[in-house]
Design an enzyme around this catalytic site. Structure first.
Site, PDB file in Angstrom:
ATOM      1  N   LYS A   1       5.604  -0.466  -4.103  1.00 25.76           N
ATOM      2  CA  LYS A   1       5.582   0.992  -3.971  1.00 25.76           C
ATOM      3  C   LYS A   1       6.982   1.542  -4.193  1.00 25.76           C
ATOM      4  O   LYS A   1       7.954   0.985  -3.666  1.00 25.76           O
ATOM      5  CB  LYS A   1       5.129   1.342  -2.541  1.00 25.76           C
TER       6      LYS A   1
ATOM      7  N   THR B   1      -0.717  -0.957  -1.651  1.00 26.66           N
ATOM      8  CA  THR B   1       0.636  -0.376  -1.688  1.00 26.66           C
ATOM      9  C   THR B   1       0.716   0.805  -0.720  1.00 26.66           C
ATOM     10  O   THR B   1       1.774   1.101  -0.179  1.00 26.66           O
ATOM     11  CB  THR B   1       1.060   0.042  -3.118  1.00 26.66           C
TER      12      THR B   1
END
Ligand SMILES: O=c1[nH]c(=O)c2[nH]c(=O)[nH]c2[nH]1
Length: 318
Positions: free
Chosen positions: A10, A70
């Site tokens: 991320k 994520t």
């Protein structure tokens, strides 16, 4: 054997932790009045990525059984921002990386990087005169402290920090007089005149590594090297030196940083030359005034790493 890349993660995880432990007790240096950070706002733009063989079938089979979403990575980072008891972004990212490895057995390594928002106390009027506000901060845009780190596992499975590099990005410094550039090759391709006095505008990214990576966490603040101090050294050297080139200027900045902070292993530079174009060299109403405009593309750049052996060579010379 050709190695494949396999990771996911991320980016732009924005974290604002208020009232984190202040950074105090750092070693003061002559080039800087920087004493520490209040950490009233510890603001960070963080990137994380996870890697491990266990993720192979998520790519090849669409098997998500081992996938930490994520979105969950973002939540994990934000949650732990409230658990962190230290005073630096470097320490926080090392802490979160270790927590990821502790929580998820099948992850073999975690890479994280962060840029810190330089929030500065706003100056406000009060009965005692103009003072720093304790609650209102200005968000700086340039000159962000940064860190990149990579954490794997030891043989016993514990988190083991493998690499850590700190940085300060986007210093934009202009010196209006006192820089030269001459003596370079003159041949059929050369149009640039030699300059004894140019308005030198540089963009700088500076990064540094420690001999002992743990020193970057700020737990022993006297060994912590603050991005603000590195920035102040760069400014001081630019001010002091009649530079013959950007190459020499960044080398000298690096030597000074290494002299001040012998706990560092390397200091690396990426510089851009953004020297203004001169439009009027003389103007009637002013002894020294000139008129400039931004340069046209393309721009020049330099990259150089200063090592402790360079410091020893320089000190051997004097
Ligand atoms: O400091 C400089 N270094 C160079 O290598 C260079 N080349 C150039 O055109 N201008 C500059 N300036």
């Amino acid at each position: 054997m050709t190695e494949r890349t396999m990771l996911y993660g991320k980016g732009d995880v924005f974290v604002y932790r208020t009232y984190a432990t202040p950074l105090t007790g750092i070693a003061m240096i002559p080039e800087s009045d920087f004493k520490g950070r209040s950490n009233t706002i510890l603001g960070m733009d963080i990137q994380v990525s996870l890697a491990g063989e266990a993720f192979f079938t998520s790519f090849t089979e669409g098997d998500n059984s081992k996938v930490v979403a994520t979105d969950s990575m973002k939540n994990f980072i934000l949650h732990h921002a409230g658990e962190y008891t230290g005073s630096t972004m470097e320490g926080f990212l090392a802490y979160v990386s270790a927590q990821f490895l502790k929580k998820y057995d099948h992850i073999s390594s975690v890479d994280m990087s962060g840029k810190q928002f330089p929030f500065e106390a706003a100056m406000v009027g009060s009965d005692a005169g103009v003072q720093e506000s304790e609650t209102v901060f200005r968000e700086g845009v340039l000159e962000k402290p940064g860190v990149t780190l990579s954490t794997g596992r030891s043989e016993s499975g514990e988190a083991k920090l493998n690499a850590l590099e700190c940085s300060v990005h986007d210093l934009h410094l202009i010196k209006v007089k006192g820089s030269s550039f001459a003596g370079f090759i003159r041949d059929e391709y050369t149009k640039l005149p030699e300059t004894k006095d140019r308005p030198l505008f540089i963009y700088l990214n500076i990064s540094w590594t420690y001999k002992n990576m743990d020193d970057a966490f700020g737990d022993q603040p006297e060994l912590y090297v603050a991005a603000e101090q590195v920035k102040h050294i760069a400014q001081t050297l630019f001010h002091q030196e009649a530079s013959p080139s950007i190459q020499k200027l960044i080398y000298d900045i690096g030597i000074r940083v290494m002299q001040r902070f012998p706990q560092l292993e390397t200091v690396s530079f990426e510089s851009n030359n953004r020297t203004w174009e001169t439009i009027r060299d003389e103007i009637p109403a002013s002894k020294e005034g000139k008129v400039f405009t931004d340069p046209r593309p393309p721009y020049g750049f330099q990259k150089f790493t200063v090592l402790q052996e360079d410091v020893r060579r320089e000190e051997g010379r004097s």
